[in-house]
Design an enzyme around this catalytic site. Structure first.
Site: not given
Length: 547
Positions: A304, A307, A324, A410-411, A413, A420, A444
């Site tokens: 989903c 959620c 939902c 932590c990152i 996309t 983009q 980090e």
């Protein structure tokens, strides 16, 4: 709509090692335990007693990651045996091994097979009986990489090709041994080498530039019949020479994977989730994520997009979406400009959502190890809104109390939003929060290769913009750091990479390279008024107090 997950410089990752925990196998974490045993063909023939089979199965079993359902809340849900119980069981197993050795002592010894197989496994290719191997050297296979049927071949054809390849390798090896490497380093090619080169050129000239109508129909019929369960037909799309080179590379890669599997470096069932259905996208995964085994073995997961609950089938997902009530991430909306919003989600207040977010992120991050211990972190989730809700673009996590002033743990996309500009927006937003906190921030360590590229690009842009607007005579790294919230160490490393930092007469000098500044300005003008920028005036956020 099928959107393939492609790589891009905006997707970043890191290794969160300060406060990360994940469920581990008790037999692997205990250094005193014996190494995991595997069932071999020889042991299958010789071992007739149920006690021996039970002993092998006990070593292969692992405690389940989670109970049925979503991610566990803590490591306490794992079932780990007590040391005394394991000691008693080991004594009973040793006694049963001695008894079975006595019963088998009168039998003739057999040569131990070097291949290791798990007969409970089966090749996932439909209609395959797991016999044969793409390399032609093994009797069985259990992965698509070694399946002859998947590659539109038979087991006998693979053996014939393997014999032909071995003969060619022996001929090449004999030629190399007969000549000295140093003696031929600066010499012209031999007549035999020249003739071989001419033959290769002729073979490549003879390839078909385009498929005939009958060939196209055959390829389309094969694709419609087998879909993704078989490799596309490769005949007639290139020269026979190049096709044979490709087959050799496939066989070599399959052999390397087989060696790793036999050595135990690749476990059966790892990285079973190949694709996920996420909103209107079908994403190909890149790495293994520790979802519960009952979900991981399916191959495709249904998630989903609001959620982040994961499900087994599209029917369950459709029923879930009908009821939902979520249309955006939980937590507080701290930023909104246009269709872009950022939500601050507390890992302690919304534990299940943050755990599901980490499990989803691990499918696209290599070194991430934080899955379940999310309480010490805040998650800043970026979304793009339309008439159906706020769709997940990416996120970054941040420690509530970082001793080293890390502003990002932590990152990520999401693959469908990479390349983009969203990754740079996430990095810029993390530094905006550091400015509001009146702190100097840094991601980090250690950074991944992809993360370092993204951050180095962002730091370069920040420094060139600062120098373009700078009107003074002397520039200070400390002043740059205070104004941009970038750590001085990151500023120095970026200046060094741009060759703008020189050591002269006992002093470090910052050189203003006008060519780089003009190049950056030209890109800014060409980019125009892009909406892929963070507006500080749209931030509605106050630094959280001690938690």
């Amino acid at each position: 709509m099928r959107q393939m997950a492609g790589s891009g410089s905006d997707g970043t990752e890191d290794s969160d090692s300060s406060a990360e925990r994940e469920p581990t196998n008790s037999s692997e974490s205990d250094g005193n335990m014996p190494k995991r045993q595997r069932l071999t063909r020889a042991s299958t023939r010789l071992s007739q007693s149920s006690q021996d089979l039970k002993r092998v199965a006990d070593h292969d079993e692992s405690p389940p990651l989670t109970p049925t359902g979503n991610a566990p809340s803590s490591e306490s849900e794992l079932d780990i045996s007590s040391p005394n119980a394991s000691h008693d069981e080991s004594q009973a197993k040793d006694q049963s091994n001695r008894d079975s050795d006595k019963d088998l002592s009168h039998r003739p010894k057999r040569r131990r097979c070097h291949e290791t197989y798990n007969f409970n496994m089966k090749c996932p290719t439909p209609g395959c009986n797991s016999l044969g191997h793409l390399t032609g050297k093994h009797e069985r296979h259990f992965a698509v990489s070694g399946c002859p049927l998947y590659h539109n071949l038979s087991a006998d054809e693979c053996k014939v090709k393997a014999t032909s390849r071995e003969k060619q390798e022996d001929d090449v090896k004999g030629q190399e041994e007969s000549t000295s490497r140093h003696a031929t380093r600066h010499q012209t090619p031999t007549s035999k080498q020249s003739r071989y080169k001419e033959q290769v050129v002729e073979m490549r000239k003879g390839r078909n530039s385009s498929l005939q109508k009958e060939q196209k129909e055959k390829h389309m019929e094969h694709r419609q019949t087998h879909s993704n369960t078989r490799e596309p037909l490769l005949e007639n799309i290139t020269s026979d020479y190049d096709l044979e080179l490709f087959r050799k590379a496939q066989a070599r890669a399959s052999e390397d994977l087989e060696k790793l599997r036999i050595q135990g470096q690749i476990t059966e069932g790892s990285n079973m989730i190949k694709t996920i259905l996420f909103g209107r996208y079908e994403l190909d995964t890149w790495y293994h994520s520790p979802y519960p085994e009952e979900y991981a073995r399916l191959g495709r997961l249904y998630v989903c997009e609001f959620c982040l609950k994961y499900m087994k089938s599209q029917t369950i997902l459709r029923r879930h979406m009908a009821k939902c009530v979520w249309k955006h991430p939980p937590g507080d909306e701290v930023y909104r400009k246009g269709t872009i919003s950022v939500f601050e989600v507390d890992g302690k207040k919304n534990k299940i959502y943050c755990q599901n977010l980490c499990l989803l992120a691990k499918l696209f991050l290599d070194h991430k190890t934080l899955y379940y211990d999310v309480e010490p972190f805040l998650f800043y989730v970026m979304t793009e809104a339309d008439n159906t809700g706020c769709h997940l673009v990416g996120y970054f996590s941040k420690e509530k109390n970082s001793f080293l002033n890390y502003n990002v743990s932590c990152i990520l996309t999401m693959p469908q939003y990479m390349r983009q500009g969203f990754g740079k927006m996430l990095i810029d937003f993390s530094y905006l929060l550091s400015k509001v906190e009146e702190k100097v921030g840094s991601p980090e360590r250690p950074l991944s290769d992809l993360g370092l590229i993204s951050y180095r690009s962002y730091w370069k842009e920040v420094l060139l913009r600062y120098m373009y607007n700078f009107q003074g005579k002397e520039i200070s790294i400390k002043e740059i750091s205070q104004e941009t919230a970038v750590n001085p160490v990151d500023i120095v490393s970026t200046l060094q990479s741009l060759q703008m930092l020189k050591y002269w007469k006992g002093k470090h000098l910052v050189l203003k390279r006008q060519d780089l500044i003009d190049e950056w300005k030209a890109k800014e003008i060409k980019r125009g008024n892009s909406n892929k920028t963070i507006d500080p005036s749209s931030l509605k956020w106050t630094p959280p107090k001690g938690t």
